[in-house]
Write an enzyme that holds these catalytic residues in place. Structure first.
Site, PDB file in Angstrom:
ATOM      1  N   ASN A  41       1.695   1.381  11.363  1.00 22.61           N
ATOM      2  CA  ASN A  41       2.198   2.720  11.010  1.00 22.61           C
ATOM      3  C   ASN A  41       1.635   3.875  11.835  1.00 22.61           C
ATOM      4  O   ASN A  41       1.584   5.018  11.366  1.00 22.61           O
ATOM      5  CB  ASN A  41       2.002   2.986   9.513  1.00 22.61           C
ATOM      6  CG  ASN A  41       2.945   2.123   8.681  1.00 22.61           C
ATOM      7  OD1 ASN A  41       3.758   1.389   9.240  1.00 22.61           O
ATOM      8  ND2 ASN A  41       2.850   2.203   7.380  1.00 22.61           N
TER       9      ASN A  41
ATOM     10  N   GLN B 155      -6.911  -1.340   1.147  1.00 24.54           N
ATOM     11  CA  GLN B 155      -6.454  -1.191   2.530  1.00 24.54           C
ATOM     12  C   GLN B 155      -7.409  -0.270   3.288  1.00 24.54           C
ATOM     13  O   GLN B 155      -7.567   0.904   2.939  1.00 24.54           O
ATOM     14  CB  GLN B 155      -5.027  -0.644   2.590  1.00 24.54           C
ATOM     15  CG  GLN B 155      -4.449  -0.837   3.994  1.00 24.54           C
ATOM     16  CD  GLN B 155      -3.146  -0.119   4.237  1.00 24.54           C
ATOM     17  OE1 GLN B 155      -2.983   1.029   3.833  1.00 24.54           O
ATOM     18  NE2 GLN B 155      -2.218  -0.772   4.911  1.00 24.54           N
TER      19      GLN B 155
ATOM     20  N   ASN C  78       4.811   8.327  12.998  1.00 27.68           N
ATOM     21  CA  ASN C  78       3.648   8.913  13.676  1.00 27.68           C
ATOM     22  C   ASN C  78       3.754   8.843  15.201  1.00 27.68           C
ATOM     23  O   ASN C  78       2.750   8.739  15.905  1.00 27.68           O
ATOM     24  CB  ASN C  78       2.335   8.277  13.178  1.00 27.68           C
ATOM     25  CG  ASN C  78       2.035   8.680  11.751  1.00 27.68           C
ATOM     26  OD1 ASN C  78       2.268   9.828  11.368  1.00 27.68           O
ATOM     27  ND2 ASN C  78       1.543   7.755  10.951  1.00 27.68           N
TER      28      ASN C  78
ATOM     29  N   GLY D  24       7.232  -1.793  -2.237  1.00 27.07           N
ATOM     30  CA  GLY D  24       6.649  -0.464  -2.365  1.00 27.07           C
ATOM     31  C   GLY D  24       7.408   0.351  -3.386  1.00 27.07           C
ATOM     32  O   GLY D  24       6.972   0.531  -4.531  1.00 27.07           O
TER      33      GLY D  24
ATOM     34  N   TYR E  34      -1.406   4.537  13.000  1.00 25.16           N
ATOM     35  CA  TYR E  34      -2.781   5.005  12.816  1.00 25.16           C
ATOM     36  C   TYR E  34      -3.708   4.396  13.879  1.00 25.16           C
ATOM     37  O   TYR E  34      -3.249   3.745  14.812  1.00 25.16           O
ATOM     38  CB  TYR E  34      -3.226   4.740  11.378  1.00 25.16           C
ATOM     39  CG  TYR E  34      -2.336   5.511  10.408  1.00 25.16           C
ATOM     40  CD1 TYR E  34      -2.386   6.911  10.372  1.00 25.16           C
ATOM     41  CD2 TYR E  34      -1.376   4.876   9.638  1.00 25.16           C
ATOM     42  CE1 TYR E  34      -1.529   7.641   9.555  1.00 25.16           C
ATOM     43  CE2 TYR E  34      -0.515   5.602   8.816  1.00 25.16           C
ATOM     44  CZ  TYR E  34      -0.598   6.980   8.780  1.00 25.16           C
ATOM     45  OH  TYR E  34       0.253   7.704   7.979  1.00 25.16           O
TER      46      TYR E  34
ATOM     47  N   HIS F 269      -5.742  -2.033   7.991  1.00 31.12           N
ATOM     48  CA  HIS F 269      -4.465  -1.371   8.319  1.00 31.12           C
ATOM     49  C   HIS F 269      -4.379  -1.196   9.831  1.00 31.12           C
ATOM     50  O   HIS F 269      -5.053  -0.359  10.412  1.00 31.12           O
ATOM     51  CB  HIS F 269      -4.419  -0.011   7.622  1.00 31.12           C
ATOM     52  CG  HIS F 269      -3.069   0.654   7.636  1.00 31.12           C
ATOM     53  ND1 HIS F 269      -1.983   0.129   8.307  1.00 31.12           N
ATOM     54  CD2 HIS F 269      -2.620   1.804   7.062  1.00 31.12           C
ATOM     55  CE1 HIS F 269      -0.930   0.935   8.130  1.00 31.12           C
ATOM     56  NE2 HIS F 269      -1.297   1.959   7.375  1.00 31.12           N
TER      57      HIS F 269
ATOM     58  N   ALA G 234      -3.810   3.391   1.380  1.00 27.30           N
ATOM     59  CA  ALA G 234      -4.674   3.420   2.556  1.00 27.30           C
ATOM     60  C   ALA G 234      -5.921   4.260   2.255  1.00 27.30           C
ATOM     61  O   ALA G 234      -5.824   5.352   1.691  1.00 27.30           O
ATOM     62  CB  ALA G 234      -3.913   4.000   3.738  1.00 27.30           C
TER      63      ALA G 234
ATOM     64  N   PRO H  23       0.833  -1.207   0.000  1.00 26.69           N
ATOM     65  CA  PRO H  23       0.000   0.000   0.000  1.00 26.69           C
ATOM     66  C   PRO H  23       0.869   1.259   0.000  1.00 26.69           C
ATOM     67  O   PRO H  23       1.828   1.337   0.762  1.00 26.69           O
ATOM     68  CB  PRO H  23      -0.798  -0.121   1.303  1.00 26.69           C
ATOM     69  CG  PRO H  23      -0.121  -1.176   2.118  1.00 26.69           C
ATOM     70  CD  PRO H  23       0.658  -2.034   1.193  1.00 26.69           C
ATOM     71  N   LEU H  24       0.539   2.201  -0.886  1.00 25.88           N
ATOM     72  CA  LEU H  24       1.326   3.444  -1.013  1.00 25.88           C
ATOM     73  C   LEU H  24       0.384   4.635  -1.136  1.00 25.88           C
ATOM     74  O   LEU H  24      -0.378   4.721  -2.102  1.00 25.88           O
ATOM     75  CB  LEU H  24       2.193   3.380  -2.279  1.00 25.88           C
ATOM     76  CG  LEU H  24       3.295   2.324  -2.324  1.00 25.88           C
ATOM     77  CD1 LEU H  24       3.834   2.188  -3.740  1.00 25.88           C
ATOM     78  CD2 LEU H  24       4.419   2.699  -1.360  1.00 25.88           C
ATOM     79  N   THR H  25       0.432   5.530  -0.181  1.00 28.75           N
ATOM     80  CA  THR H  25      -0.373   6.751  -0.237  1.00 28.75           C
ATOM     81  C   THR H  25       0.180   7.665  -1.317  1.00 28.75           C
ATOM     82  O   THR H  25       1.376   7.942  -1.353  1.00 28.75           O
ATOM     83  CB  THR H  25      -0.351   7.433   1.153  1.00 28.75           C
ATOM     84  OG1 THR H  25      -1.113   6.630   2.043  1.00 28.75           O
ATOM     85  CG2 THR H  25      -0.931   8.838   1.100  1.00 28.75           C
TER      86      THR H  25
ATOM     87  N   ARG I  10      -2.519  -5.774   8.261  1.00 33.24           N
ATOM     88  CA  ARG I  10      -1.134  -5.294   8.267  1.00 33.24           C
ATOM     89  C   ARG I  10      -0.726  -4.899   9.670  1.00 33.24           C
ATOM     90  O   ARG I  10      -1.438  -4.154  10.344  1.00 33.24           O
ATOM     91  CB  ARG I  10      -0.963  -4.100   7.330  1.00 33.24           C
ATOM     92  CG  ARG I  10       0.401  -3.431   7.480  1.00 33.24           C
ATOM     93  CD  ARG I  10       0.724  -2.439   6.381  1.00 33.24           C
ATOM     94  NE  ARG I  10       1.540  -3.078   5.346  1.00 33.24           N
ATOM     95  CZ  ARG I  10       2.442  -2.438   4.604  1.00 33.24           C
ATOM     96  NH1 ARG I  10       2.633  -1.144   4.745  1.00 33.24           N
ATOM     97  NH2 ARG I  10       3.147  -3.074   3.694  1.00 33.24           N
TER      98      ARG I  10
HETATM   99  C1  8OZ Z   1       3.018   8.040   4.040  1.00 33.78           C
HETATM  100  C2  8OZ Z   1       2.254   9.179   3.893  1.00 33.78           C
HETATM  101  C3  8OZ Z   1       0.924   9.146   4.201  1.00 33.78           C
HETATM  102  C4  8OZ Z   1       0.340   7.981   4.667  1.00 33.78           C
HETATM  103  C5  8OZ Z   1       1.209   4.554   6.049  1.00 33.78           C
HETATM  104  C6  8OZ Z   1      -0.823   5.355   5.085  1.00 33.78           C
HETATM  105  O1  8OZ Z   1       2.372   4.754   6.381  1.00 33.78           O
HETATM  106  C7  8OZ Z   1       0.457   5.586   5.306  1.00 33.78           C
HETATM  107  C8  8OZ Z   1       1.096   6.834   4.817  1.00 33.78           C
HETATM  108  C9  8OZ Z   1       2.439   6.870   4.505  1.00 33.78           C
HETATM  109  O2  8OZ Z   1       0.653   3.493   6.320  1.00 33.78           O
END
Ligand code: 8OZ
Length: 359
Positions: free
Chosen positions: A177, A98, A234, A316, A179, A174, A56, A23-25, A226
Protein backbone atom coordinates in the site's frame (compact mmCIF):
# COMPACT_ATOMS: atom_id res chain seq x y z
CA UNK A 1 -14.65 -30.95 2.28
CA UNK A 2 -12.49 -27.98 3.24
CA UNK A 3 -14.40 -24.72 3.03
CA UNK A 4 -14.48 -21.23 4.55
CA UNK A 5 -15.72 -22.66 7.87
CA UNK A 6 -12.93 -25.25 8.18
CA UNK A 7 -10.18 -24.73 10.78
CA UNK A 8 -6.72 -23.75 9.62
CA UNK A 9 -3.24 -23.66 11.09
CA UNK A 10 -1.10 -20.65 10.14
CA UNK A 11 2.34 -21.42 11.56
CA UNK A 12 1.81 -21.51 15.33
CA UNK A 13 -1.66 -19.94 15.11
CA UNK A 14 -4.79 -22.15 15.13
CA UNK A 15 -7.80 -20.57 13.44
CA UNK A 16 -11.38 -21.80 13.97
CA UNK A 17 -12.32 -20.81 10.40
CA UNK A 18 -10.81 -19.22 7.29
CA UNK A 19 -12.49 -15.82 7.53
CA UNK A 20 -9.76 -13.25 8.28
CA UNK A 21 -10.31 -9.62 9.22
CA UNK A 22 -8.23 -7.34 6.98
CA UNK A 23 -6.21 -4.60 8.59
CA UNK A 24 -8.32 -1.41 8.64
CA UNK A 25 -7.10 2.01 9.75
CA UNK A 26 -9.82 3.60 11.90
CA UNK A 27 -8.05 6.57 13.60
CA UNK A 28 -9.58 6.16 17.07
CA UNK A 29 -6.49 5.80 19.30
CA UNK A 30 -6.25 7.94 22.43
CA UNK A 31 -3.66 10.42 23.71
CA UNK A 32 -0.11 9.18 23.13
CA UNK A 33 -1.46 6.97 20.31
CA UNK A 34 -2.56 4.50 22.98
CA UNK A 35 -5.26 1.88 22.13
CA UNK A 36 -8.53 2.53 23.96
CA UNK A 37 -11.31 0.52 25.61
CA UNK A 38 -13.55 1.41 22.66
CA UNK A 39 -11.03 -0.24 20.34
CA UNK A 40 -11.10 -3.34 22.59
CA UNK A 41 -14.89 -3.48 22.19
CA UNK A 42 -14.60 -3.13 18.38
CA UNK A 43 -12.12 -6.00 18.09
CA UNK A 44 -13.95 -8.17 20.65
CA UNK A 45 -17.14 -7.86 18.59
CA UNK A 46 -15.28 -9.32 15.59
CA UNK A 47 -13.56 -12.20 17.41
CA UNK A 48 -15.62 -14.91 15.66
CA UNK A 49 -13.52 -14.34 12.56
CA UNK A 50 -10.81 -17.01 12.43
CA UNK A 51 -8.11 -14.34 12.65
CA UNK A 52 -8.08 -10.57 13.18
CA UNK A 53 -5.25 -8.58 11.64
CA UNK A 54 -5.24 -5.24 13.46
CA UNK A 55 -5.16 -1.80 11.93
CA UNK A 56 -1.71 -0.70 10.76
CA UNK A 57 0.39 0.15 13.83
CA UNK A 58 3.60 2.21 13.69
CA UNK A 59 6.71 0.54 15.09
CA UNK A 60 8.32 3.88 16.06
CA UNK A 61 7.32 7.57 16.37
CA UNK A 62 8.70 8.33 12.88
CA UNK A 63 6.40 5.66 11.44
CA UNK A 64 3.23 7.76 11.84
CA UNK A 65 1.50 9.48 8.93
CA UNK A 66 -2.08 9.83 10.18
CA UNK A 67 -3.56 11.24 13.36
CA UNK A 68 -4.78 8.87 16.08
CA UNK A 69 -3.16 5.69 14.79
CA UNK A 70 -2.13 3.38 17.67
CA UNK A 71 1.57 2.60 18.16
CA UNK A 72 3.40 -0.40 19.64
CA UNK A 73 6.57 1.27 20.96
CA UNK A 74 5.64 2.67 24.43
CA UNK A 75 4.72 0.90 27.69
CA UNK A 76 1.30 2.62 27.66
CA UNK A 77 0.61 1.38 24.13
CA UNK A 78 1.58 -2.18 25.09
CA UNK A 79 -0.80 -2.00 28.09
CA UNK A 80 -3.59 -0.70 25.86
CA UNK A 81 -3.11 -3.50 23.33
CA UNK A 82 -3.04 -6.05 26.18
CA UNK A 83 -6.67 -5.24 26.96
CA UNK A 84 -7.52 -5.83 23.30
CA UNK A 85 -5.75 -9.18 22.98
CA UNK A 86 -7.34 -10.34 26.26
CA UNK A 87 -10.82 -9.35 25.05
CA UNK A 88 -10.36 -11.15 21.71
CA UNK A 89 -8.90 -14.27 23.32
CA UNK A 90 -11.68 -14.38 25.95
CA UNK A 91 -14.15 -14.39 23.05
CA UNK A 92 -12.29 -17.31 21.42
CA UNK A 93 -10.55 -15.32 18.68
CA UNK A 94 -7.00 -14.95 17.41
CA UNK A 95 -5.30 -11.61 16.72
CA UNK A 96 -2.05 -10.48 15.08
CA UNK A 97 -0.83 -6.90 14.88
CA UNK A 98 0.12 -5.22 11.61
CA UNK A 99 3.57 -3.60 11.96
CA UNK A 100 3.82 -0.33 10.01
CA UNK A 101 6.11 2.48 9.02
CA UNK A 102 4.62 5.00 6.58
CA UNK A 103 7.96 6.30 5.25
CA UNK A 104 7.29 9.33 3.03
CA UNK A 105 3.49 9.17 3.49
CA UNK A 106 3.75 11.61 6.38
CA UNK A 107 4.48 15.27 7.10
CA UNK A 108 6.75 17.22 9.50
CA UNK A 109 3.56 18.13 11.44
CA UNK A 110 3.20 14.40 12.28
CA UNK A 111 6.90 13.74 12.96
CA UNK A 112 8.78 14.03 16.27
CA UNK A 113 10.36 17.53 16.48
CA UNK A 114 8.91 18.39 13.06
CA UNK A 115 11.63 16.56 11.11
CA UNK A 116 11.23 15.44 7.51
CA UNK A 117 9.71 12.00 6.92
CA UNK A 118 12.18 9.35 5.73
CA UNK A 119 12.09 7.31 2.51
CA UNK A 120 14.36 5.27 0.24
CA UNK A 121 14.94 8.35 -1.93
CA UNK A 122 14.21 12.08 -1.72
CA UNK A 123 11.19 11.85 -4.05
CA UNK A 124 8.00 13.70 -3.13
CA UNK A 125 4.80 11.67 -3.56
CA UNK A 126 1.90 13.35 -5.35
CA UNK A 127 -1.03 14.13 -3.11
CA UNK A 128 -1.90 15.44 0.30
CA UNK A 129 -1.80 14.33 3.91
CA UNK A 130 -4.25 15.09 6.75
CA UNK A 131 -2.17 16.48 9.61
CA UNK A 132 -4.95 16.42 12.19
CA UNK A 133 -5.87 20.05 11.46
CA UNK A 134 -5.82 20.35 7.68
CA UNK A 135 -4.81 18.80 4.37
CA UNK A 136 -1.24 19.66 3.32
CA UNK A 137 0.85 18.69 0.31
CA UNK A 138 3.31 15.88 0.85
CA UNK A 139 6.90 17.11 1.30
CA UNK A 140 10.12 15.85 -0.24
CA UNK A 141 11.30 13.22 2.25
CA UNK A 142 14.85 12.66 3.48
CA UNK A 143 16.59 9.62 1.98
CA UNK A 144 17.63 7.16 4.68
CA UNK A 145 21.40 6.72 5.10
CA UNK A 146 22.62 3.12 4.72
CA UNK A 147 23.93 3.46 8.28
CA UNK A 148 20.35 4.01 9.56
CA UNK A 149 19.01 0.71 8.19
CA UNK A 150 20.10 -1.50 11.13
CA UNK A 151 18.30 0.82 13.55
CA UNK A 152 15.15 0.67 11.43
CA UNK A 153 15.24 -3.14 11.39
CA UNK A 154 15.76 -3.10 15.17
CA UNK A 155 12.58 -1.00 15.53
CA UNK A 156 10.55 -3.70 13.75
CA UNK A 157 12.14 -6.45 15.87
CA UNK A 158 11.46 -4.55 19.10
CA UNK A 159 7.88 -3.85 18.02
CA UNK A 160 7.43 -7.60 17.44
CA UNK A 161 8.74 -8.32 20.95
CA UNK A 162 6.38 -5.66 22.30
CA UNK A 163 3.53 -7.37 20.45
CA UNK A 164 4.32 -10.66 22.19
CA UNK A 165 4.41 -8.81 25.53
CA UNK A 166 0.96 -7.41 24.67
CA UNK A 167 -0.39 -10.94 24.15
CA UNK A 168 -0.71 -11.04 20.37
CA UNK A 169 -0.70 -14.38 18.54
CA UNK A 170 1.75 -12.94 16.02
CA UNK A 171 2.53 -10.04 13.71
CA UNK A 172 2.00 -9.09 10.09
CA UNK A 173 4.76 -7.00 8.52
CA UNK A 174 3.05 -4.40 6.30
CA UNK A 175 4.99 -4.31 3.04
CA UNK A 176 2.15 -2.99 0.87
CA UNK A 177 0.00 0.00 0.00
CA UNK A 178 2.77 2.47 -0.71
CA UNK A 179 4.31 2.65 2.77
CA UNK A 180 8.01 2.44 3.69
CA UNK A 181 8.80 -1.20 2.84
CA UNK A 182 6.76 -0.94 -0.37
CA UNK A 183 8.60 2.31 -1.21
CA UNK A 184 11.81 0.25 -1.16
CA UNK A 185 10.25 -2.66 -3.13
CA UNK A 186 8.74 -0.76 -6.03
CA UNK A 187 10.82 1.01 -8.62
CA UNK A 188 9.03 4.38 -8.80
CA UNK A 189 10.08 5.44 -5.28
CA UNK A 190 13.49 3.79 -5.00
CA UNK A 191 16.43 5.39 -6.83
CA UNK A 192 19.06 4.30 -4.34
CA UNK A 193 22.52 3.39 -5.56
CA UNK A 194 23.51 1.35 -2.48
CA UNK A 195 22.66 -2.31 -1.75
CA UNK A 196 18.99 -1.34 -1.09
CA UNK A 197 18.12 0.07 -4.53
CA UNK A 198 18.34 -0.64 -8.25
CA UNK A 199 17.82 -4.34 -9.02
CA UNK A 200 14.79 -6.23 -7.68
CA UNK A 201 17.19 -8.16 -5.46
CA UNK A 202 18.39 -4.89 -3.91
CA UNK A 203 14.91 -3.35 -3.64
CA UNK A 204 13.70 -6.47 -1.76
CA UNK A 205 16.68 -6.47 0.61
CA UNK A 206 15.16 -4.24 3.31
CA UNK A 207 11.94 -6.28 3.55
CA UNK A 208 13.91 -9.53 3.76
CA UNK A 209 16.23 -8.12 6.44
CA UNK A 210 13.23 -6.83 8.41
CA UNK A 211 11.72 -10.34 8.23
CA UNK A 212 15.04 -11.78 9.38
CA UNK A 213 15.00 -9.45 12.38
CA UNK A 214 11.35 -10.01 13.26
CA UNK A 215 11.60 -13.81 12.85
CA UNK A 216 14.71 -13.88 15.05
CA UNK A 217 12.81 -11.87 17.67
CA UNK A 218 9.59 -13.92 17.92
CA UNK A 219 9.89 -16.99 15.67
CA UNK A 220 8.84 -17.23 12.02
CA UNK A 221 5.78 -19.35 12.90
CA UNK A 222 4.21 -16.15 14.31
CA UNK A 223 5.16 -13.82 11.45
CA UNK A 224 3.16 -12.99 8.32
CA UNK A 225 3.67 -10.42 5.60
CA UNK A 226 1.36 -8.32 3.43
CA UNK A 227 2.14 -7.51 -0.20
CA UNK A 228 0.11 -5.50 -2.72
CA UNK A 229 1.91 -5.80 -6.07
CA UNK A 230 -0.05 -3.28 -8.17
CA UNK A 231 -1.95 -0.92 -5.91
CA UNK A 232 -1.31 2.70 -7.01
CA UNK A 233 -2.35 3.96 -3.56
CA UNK A 234 0.10 6.54 -2.17
CA UNK A 235 1.51 7.28 -5.63
CA UNK A 236 3.50 4.10 -6.11
CA UNK A 237 4.09 1.78 -9.03
CA UNK A 238 6.60 -0.74 -10.27
CA UNK A 239 7.94 -0.94 -13.79
CA UNK A 240 7.85 -4.77 -13.77
CA UNK A 241 5.52 -5.86 -10.96
CA UNK A 242 5.34 -9.49 -12.02
CA UNK A 243 9.14 -9.90 -11.92
CA UNK A 244 9.55 -7.93 -8.70
CA UNK A 245 6.89 -9.81 -6.78
CA UNK A 246 7.73 -13.26 -8.12
CA UNK A 247 11.24 -12.67 -6.81
CA UNK A 248 9.99 -11.43 -3.43
CA UNK A 249 7.54 -14.33 -3.09
CA UNK A 250 10.18 -16.94 -3.91
CA UNK A 251 12.49 -15.38 -1.30
CA UNK A 252 9.74 -15.55 1.35
CA UNK A 253 9.80 -19.35 1.17
CA UNK A 254 13.06 -19.57 3.08
CA UNK A 255 11.50 -18.03 6.22
CA UNK A 256 8.67 -20.59 6.76
CA UNK A 257 6.37 -17.73 7.71
CA UNK A 258 2.92 -18.19 9.24
CA UNK A 259 1.30 -16.67 6.13
CA UNK A 260 1.47 -14.41 3.10
CA UNK A 261 -1.42 -11.91 2.94
CA UNK A 262 -1.82 -10.93 -0.69
CA UNK A 263 -3.83 -7.80 -1.44
CA UNK A 264 -4.98 -8.13 -5.04
CA UNK A 265 -6.04 -5.31 -7.32
CA UNK A 266 -6.30 -1.63 -6.65
CA UNK A 267 -8.27 -0.54 -3.60
CA UNK A 268 -11.99 -0.21 -4.29
CA UNK A 269 -11.53 0.01 -8.08
CA UNK A 270 -13.62 -2.45 -10.13
CA UNK A 271 -11.79 -5.57 -11.33
CA UNK A 272 -11.87 -4.48 -14.97
CA UNK A 273 -9.61 -1.54 -14.07
CA UNK A 274 -6.95 -3.54 -12.22
CA UNK A 275 -3.40 -3.46 -13.59
CA UNK A 276 -2.92 -6.99 -14.95
CA UNK A 277 -1.08 -9.31 -12.59
CA UNK A 278 -0.88 -13.10 -12.41
CA UNK A 279 -1.76 -13.86 -8.78
CA UNK A 280 -2.11 -17.59 -9.52
CA UNK A 281 1.58 -17.62 -10.32
CA UNK A 282 2.35 -16.42 -6.78
CA UNK A 283 0.06 -19.14 -5.38
CA UNK A 284 2.16 -21.71 -7.22
CA UNK A 285 5.52 -20.16 -6.26
CA UNK A 286 4.73 -19.70 -2.59
CA UNK A 287 5.05 -22.85 -0.48
CA UNK A 288 3.34 -21.50 2.66
CA UNK A 289 -0.21 -20.53 3.60
CA UNK A 290 -1.83 -17.85 1.45
CA UNK A 291 -4.51 -15.36 2.50
CA UNK A 292 -6.11 -13.57 -0.49
CA UNK A 293 -7.95 -10.33 -0.22
CA UNK A 294 -9.96 -7.64 -1.89
CA UNK A 295 -13.49 -7.70 -3.17
CA UNK A 296 -14.45 -11.27 -2.19
CA UNK A 297 -18.02 -12.10 -1.26
CA UNK A 298 -19.24 -15.33 0.32
CA UNK A 299 -19.57 -17.22 -2.97
CA UNK A 300 -16.20 -16.20 -4.42
CA UNK A 301 -14.49 -16.81 -1.07
CA UNK A 302 -15.99 -20.31 -0.81
CA UNK A 303 -14.87 -21.03 -4.34
CA UNK A 304 -11.32 -19.83 -3.63
CA UNK A 305 -11.06 -22.12 -0.60
CA UNK A 306 -12.74 -25.20 -2.09
CA UNK A 307 -10.64 -25.01 -5.28
CA UNK A 308 -7.44 -24.49 -3.29
CA UNK A 309 -6.75 -21.04 -4.76
CA UNK A 310 -6.35 -19.71 -1.21
CA UNK A 311 -6.03 -21.05 2.34
CA UNK A 312 -8.02 -18.16 3.85
CA UNK A 313 -9.78 -15.00 2.66
CA UNK A 314 -9.48 -11.58 4.29
CA UNK A 315 -12.52 -9.30 4.38
CA UNK A 316 -12.30 -5.58 5.14
CA UNK A 317 -15.50 -3.77 4.28
CA UNK A 318 -17.72 -6.77 5.13
CA UNK A 319 -16.25 -7.35 8.62
CA UNK A 320 -16.19 -3.64 9.35
CA UNK A 321 -19.98 -3.51 8.96
CA UNK A 322 -20.80 -7.07 10.11
CA UNK A 323 -19.11 -8.07 13.35
CA UNK A 324 -20.86 -11.45 13.12
CA UNK A 325 -19.91 -11.99 9.47
CA UNK A 326 -19.11 -15.69 9.97
CA UNK A 327 -22.58 -16.36 11.39
CA UNK A 328 -24.22 -14.32 8.62
CA UNK A 329 -22.32 -16.37 6.03
CA UNK A 330 -23.43 -19.60 7.75
CA UNK A 331 -27.08 -18.58 7.74
CA UNK A 332 -27.05 -16.85 4.36
CA UNK A 333 -28.27 -13.77 6.23
CA UNK A 334 -28.34 -10.25 4.76
CA UNK A 335 -25.33 -7.99 5.37
CA UNK A 336 -25.12 -4.49 6.89
CA UNK A 337 -23.62 -1.84 4.58
CA UNK A 338 -20.53 0.07 5.75
CA UNK A 339 -20.93 3.75 6.61
CA UNK A 340 -17.94 5.20 4.75
CA UNK A 341 -18.45 8.66 6.30
CA UNK A 342 -17.47 7.16 9.66
CA UNK A 343 -14.36 5.28 8.54
CA UNK A 344 -11.87 7.60 10.24
CA UNK A 345 -14.16 9.62 12.49
CA UNK A 346 -17.23 9.25 14.67
CA UNK A 347 -15.85 7.41 17.71
CA UNK A 348 -18.42 4.65 18.46
CA UNK A 349 -20.63 5.61 15.52
CA UNK A 350 -19.97 3.46 12.47
CA UNK A 351 -17.50 1.55 14.66
CA UNK A 352 -19.04 -0.46 17.51
CA UNK A 353 -22.73 0.17 16.70
CA UNK A 354 -23.25 -2.15 13.71
CA UNK A 355 -26.10 -4.53 14.60
CA UNK A 356 -25.60 -8.25 15.18
CA UNK A 357 -28.14 -10.74 13.87
CA UNK A 358 -31.06 -11.30 16.22
CA UNK A 359 -31.24 -14.66 17.99
C1 8OZ B 1 -6.41 3.98 4.54
C2 8OZ B 1 -6.17 5.09 5.33
C3 8OZ B 1 -5.05 5.14 6.11
C4 8OZ B 1 -4.16 4.08 6.12
C5 8OZ B 1 -3.23 0.94 4.20
C6 8OZ B 1 -2.70 1.59 6.43
O1 8OZ B 1 -3.80 1.18 3.13
C7 8OZ B 1 -3.42 1.84 5.36
C8 8OZ B 1 -4.39 2.97 5.33
C9 8OZ B 1 -5.52 2.92 4.54
O2 8OZ B 1 -2.51 -0.05 4.32
Amino acid sequence: MTDLFSPLRLGAIELANRVVMSPLTRCRAGTGNVPTDLMAEYYRQRASAGLIITEATPVCPEGHGYPRTPGIYTAEQISGWKKITQAVHAAGGRIVIQLWHVGRISHPDLQPNGVLPVAPSALRPAGQVFTGQEMKDFVTPRALESSEIPGLIASYAQAARNAMAAGFDGVEVHAGNGYLLDQFLRSSSNQRTDAYGGSKENRARLLLEVLDGVCAAIGSERVGVRLSPVTPFNDLHDEHPQETFEYVTAQLNRFSLAFLDLLQGMGGAPKEQWIPFDYERLRVLYTGKLIRNNGYDFASAQEAITTGAADAIAFGRLLLANPDLVERFRRGAPLNAPDYEKLYTGEEKGYTDYPFLAG
